[in-house]
Motif scaffolding. Structure first.
Motif, PDB file in Angstrom:
ATOM      1  N   GLY A 187      -3.351   6.067  -1.012  1.00 55.57           N
ATOM      2  CA  GLY A 187      -3.621   7.257  -2.010  1.00 55.57           C
ATOM      3  C   GLY A 187      -4.105   8.389  -1.624  1.00 55.57           C
ATOM      4  O   GLY A 187      -4.056   9.345  -2.101  1.00 55.57           O
ATOM      5  N   ARG A 188      -4.615   8.420  -0.382  1.00 52.46           N
ATOM      6  CA  ARG A 188      -5.172   9.390   0.192  1.00 52.46           C
ATOM      7  C   ARG A 188      -4.302  10.379   1.189  1.00 52.46           C
ATOM      8  O   ARG A 188      -3.319   9.866   1.417  1.00 52.46           O
ATOM      9  CB  ARG A 188      -6.452   9.099   1.316  1.00 52.46           C
ATOM     10  N   GLU A 189      -4.600  11.527   1.305  1.00 51.61           N
ATOM     11  CA  GLU A 189      -3.636  12.277   2.221  1.00 51.61           C
ATOM     12  C   GLU A 189      -3.930  12.422   3.665  1.00 51.61           C
ATOM     13  O   GLU A 189      -5.170  12.741   4.135  1.00 51.61           O
ATOM     14  CB  GLU A 189      -3.795  13.947   1.616  1.00 51.61           C
ATOM     15  N   ILE A 190      -3.080  11.697   4.191  1.00 53.51           N
ATOM     16  CA  ILE A 190      -3.378  11.642   5.917  1.00 53.51           C
ATOM     17  C   ILE A 190      -2.184  12.444   6.481  1.00 53.51           C
ATOM     18  O   ILE A 190      -1.210  12.605   6.088  1.00 53.51           O
ATOM     19  CB  ILE A 190      -2.737   9.868   6.269  1.00 53.51           C
ATOM     20  N   THR A 191      -2.894  13.206   7.535  1.00 54.24           N
ATOM     21  CA  THR A 191      -2.015  14.213   8.410  1.00 54.24           C
ATOM     22  C   THR A 191      -2.050  13.818   9.840  1.00 54.24           C
ATOM     23  O   THR A 191      -3.248  13.476  10.334  1.00 54.24           O
ATOM     24  CB  THR A 191      -2.573  15.598   7.907  1.00 54.24           C
ATOM     25  N   THR A 192      -1.025  13.694  10.217  1.00 55.46           N
ATOM     26  CA  THR A 192      -0.827  13.135  11.749  1.00 55.46           C
ATOM     27  C   THR A 192      -0.338  14.312  12.392  1.00 55.46           C
ATOM     28  O   THR A 192      -0.139  15.356  11.723  1.00 55.46           O
ATOM     29  CB  THR A 192       0.352  12.092  11.775  1.00 55.46           C
ATOM     30  N   VAL A 225       1.051  -1.037  -0.138  1.00 54.29           N
ATOM     31  CA  VAL A 225       0.078   0.000  -0.045  1.00 54.29           C
ATOM     32  C   VAL A 225       0.758   1.370   0.116  1.00 54.29           C
ATOM     33  O   VAL A 225       1.997   1.425   0.639  1.00 54.29           O
ATOM     34  CB  VAL A 225      -1.039   0.300   1.221  1.00 54.29           C
ATOM     35  N   GLU A 226       0.510   2.223  -0.759  1.00 58.74           N
ATOM     36  CA  GLU A 226       1.232   3.371  -0.664  1.00 58.74           C
ATOM     37  C   GLU A 226       0.210   4.407   0.298  1.00 58.74           C
ATOM     38  O   GLU A 226      -0.674   4.772  -0.157  1.00 58.74           O
ATOM     39  CB  GLU A 226       1.523   4.083  -2.137  1.00 58.74           C
ATOM     40  N   LEU A 227       0.858   4.690   1.301  1.00 61.99           N
ATOM     41  CA  LEU A 227       0.137   5.818   2.275  1.00 61.99           C
ATOM     42  C   LEU A 227       0.944   7.237   2.273  1.00 61.99           C
ATOM     43  O   LEU A 227       2.174   7.380   2.272  1.00 61.99           O
ATOM     44  CB  LEU A 227       0.266   5.169   3.674  1.00 61.99           C
ATOM     45  N   ARG A 228       0.272   8.093   2.017  1.00 62.28           N
ATOM     46  CA  ARG A 228       0.629   9.560   1.690  1.00 62.28           C
ATOM     47  C   ARG A 228       0.345  10.137   3.095  1.00 62.28           C
ATOM     48  O   ARG A 228      -0.867  10.647   3.431  1.00 62.28           O
ATOM     49  CB  ARG A 228       0.163  10.324   0.694  1.00 62.28           C
ATOM     50  N   VAL A 229       1.635  10.358   3.646  1.00 59.67           N
ATOM     51  CA  VAL A 229       1.256  10.628   5.210  1.00 59.67           C
ATOM     52  C   VAL A 229       2.348  12.194   5.335  1.00 59.67           C
ATOM     53  O   VAL A 229       3.563  11.972   5.109  1.00 59.67           O
ATOM     54  CB  VAL A 229       1.849   9.774   6.312  1.00 59.67           C
ATOM     55  N   ASN A 230       1.694  13.143   5.718  1.00 58.57           N
ATOM     56  CA  ASN A 230       2.331  14.291   5.812  1.00 58.57           C
ATOM     57  C   ASN A 230       3.119  14.911   4.632  1.00 58.57           C
ATOM     58  O   ASN A 230       4.099  15.490   4.789  1.00 58.57           O
ATOM     59  CB  ASN A 230       2.987  14.618   7.126  1.00 58.57           C
ATOM     60  N   GLY A 231       2.484  14.530   3.504  1.00 57.48           N
ATOM     61  CA  GLY A 231       3.105  14.954   2.242  1.00 57.48           C
ATOM     62  C   GLY A 231       3.867  13.902   1.651  1.00 57.48           C
ATOM     63  O   GLY A 231       4.812  14.448   0.537  1.00 57.48           O
ATOM     64  N   THR A 232       4.242  13.080   2.329  1.00 59.84           N
ATOM     65  CA  THR A 232       5.421  12.098   1.690  1.00 59.84           C
ATOM     66  C   THR A 232       4.610  10.806   1.624  1.00 59.84           C
ATOM     67  O   THR A 232       4.006  10.158   2.317  1.00 59.84           O
ATOM     68  CB  THR A 232       6.532  11.804   2.861  1.00 59.84           C
ATOM     69  N   ALA A 233       5.165  10.124   0.414  1.00 62.42           N
ATOM     70  CA  ALA A 233       4.455   8.985  -0.030  1.00 62.42           C
ATOM     71  C   ALA A 233       5.175   7.950   0.671  1.00 62.42           C
ATOM     72  O   ALA A 233       6.688   7.838   0.613  1.00 62.42           O
ATOM     73  CB  ALA A 233       4.570   8.721  -1.690  1.00 62.42           C
ATOM     74  N   HIS A 234       4.826   6.722   1.067  1.00 66.64           N
ATOM     75  CA  HIS A 234       5.534   5.633   1.903  1.00 66.64           C
ATOM     76  C   HIS A 234       4.948   4.278   1.355  1.00 66.64           C
ATOM     77  O   HIS A 234       3.551   3.938   1.476  1.00 66.64           O
ATOM     78  CB  HIS A 234       5.329   5.552   3.430  1.00 66.64           C
ATOM     79  N   ARG A 235       5.626   3.764   0.656  1.00 65.29           N
ATOM     80  CA  ARG A 235       5.226   2.241   0.338  1.00 65.29           C
ATOM     81  C   ARG A 235       5.460   1.261   1.385  1.00 65.29           C
ATOM     82  O   ARG A 235       6.655   1.120   1.836  1.00 65.29           O
ATOM     83  CB  ARG A 235       6.017   1.611  -0.871  1.00 65.29           C
ATOM     84  N   VAL A 236       4.549   0.464   1.848  1.00 61.93           N
ATOM     85  CA  VAL A 236       4.508  -0.563   2.919  1.00 61.93           C
ATOM     86  C   VAL A 236       3.846  -1.556   2.667  1.00 61.93           C
ATOM     87  O   VAL A 236       2.806  -1.510   1.826  1.00 61.93           O
ATOM     88  CB  VAL A 236       3.969   0.227   4.436  1.00 61.93           C
ATOM     89  N   GLU A 237       4.403  -2.685   3.091  1.00 62.67           N
ATOM     90  CA  GLU A 237       3.571  -4.014   3.135  1.00 62.67           C
ATOM     91  C   GLU A 237       3.032  -4.360   4.359  1.00 62.67           C
ATOM     92  O   GLU A 237       3.358  -4.099   5.594  1.00 62.67           O
ATOM     93  CB  GLU A 237       4.751  -5.263   2.642  1.00 62.67           C
ATOM     94  N   LEU A 238       1.639  -4.449   4.420  1.00 63.89           N
ATOM     95  CA  LEU A 238       0.667  -4.825   5.473  1.00 63.89           C
ATOM     96  C   LEU A 238      -0.154  -5.935   5.337  1.00 63.89           C
ATOM     97  O   LEU A 238      -0.606  -6.066   4.386  1.00 63.89           O
ATOM     98  CB  LEU A 238      -0.117  -3.327   5.705  1.00 63.89           C
TER      99      LEU A 238
END
Length: 169
Positions: A69-74, A4-17
């Motif tokens: 693909g959604r913008e997540i803000t922590t 999954v590609e998680l876009r967190v705080n403006g940065t894309a992270h590819r993670v296996e979950l």
């Protein structure tokens, strides 16, 4: 496992979950973003509140794979006058709930800007929501504070809301 590609705080992270992993656990354990706290792990306390595309959600109830693909803000991605207002008004004590309180408050302010009423909104048809103390408390009722800093939290939100065009306090 799913990539999954998680876009967190403006940065894309590819993670296996594992598809059953919550967004909260993915943020904390896969990405090392520990500002978002695990409280009840049942969606009842608000400690894990983050913003997804600007809307507030309980990250403990959300499956991470749903948010690719959604913008997540922590809290780590927040730089807002509300943070200084929390300090000025004594809206935090132990600080555990503060990241969730701030993310929730930002989502709540956006809802008020959009004219969304709450259970205590006096005039539902008004395009402008007045953020009285009762209105803020109702809108923030999903976020608990064990220390009881509710007066400071409410004051901080109203202070910031009053400084913004379109929303009155």
């Amino acid at each position: 496992m799913i990539e999954v590609e998680l876009r967190v705080n403006g940065t894309a992270h590819r993670v296996e979950l594992d598809p059953r992993v919550s967004l909260l656990d993915a943020l904390r354990e896969q990405l090392g973003l520990t500002g978002t706290k695990k409280g009840c792990n049942q969606g009842a306390c608000g400690a894990c509140t983050v913003l997804v595309d600007g809307d507030r959600i309980a990250a403990c109830l959300a499956l991470a794979v749903q948010y690719g693909g959604r913008e997540i803000t922590t809290i780590e991605g927040v730089a807002h006058p509300l943070q200084r207002a929390f300090v000025r008004t004594d809206g935090l004590q132990c600080g555990y709930c503060t990241p969730g309180q701030i993310c929730s408050a930002l989502g709540m302010l956006a809802e008020a800007d959009a004219g969304m009423p709450s259970a205590v909104t006096e005039h539902l048809a008004e395009p402008r929501v007045t953020l009285s103390s009762a209105e803020v408390r109702e809108r923030m009722s999903g976020n608990l504070c064990r220390c009881g800093a509710y007066n400071g939290i409410t004051d901080a939100i109203r202070e910031v809301a009053g400084a913004r065009p379109g929303v009155s306090s």
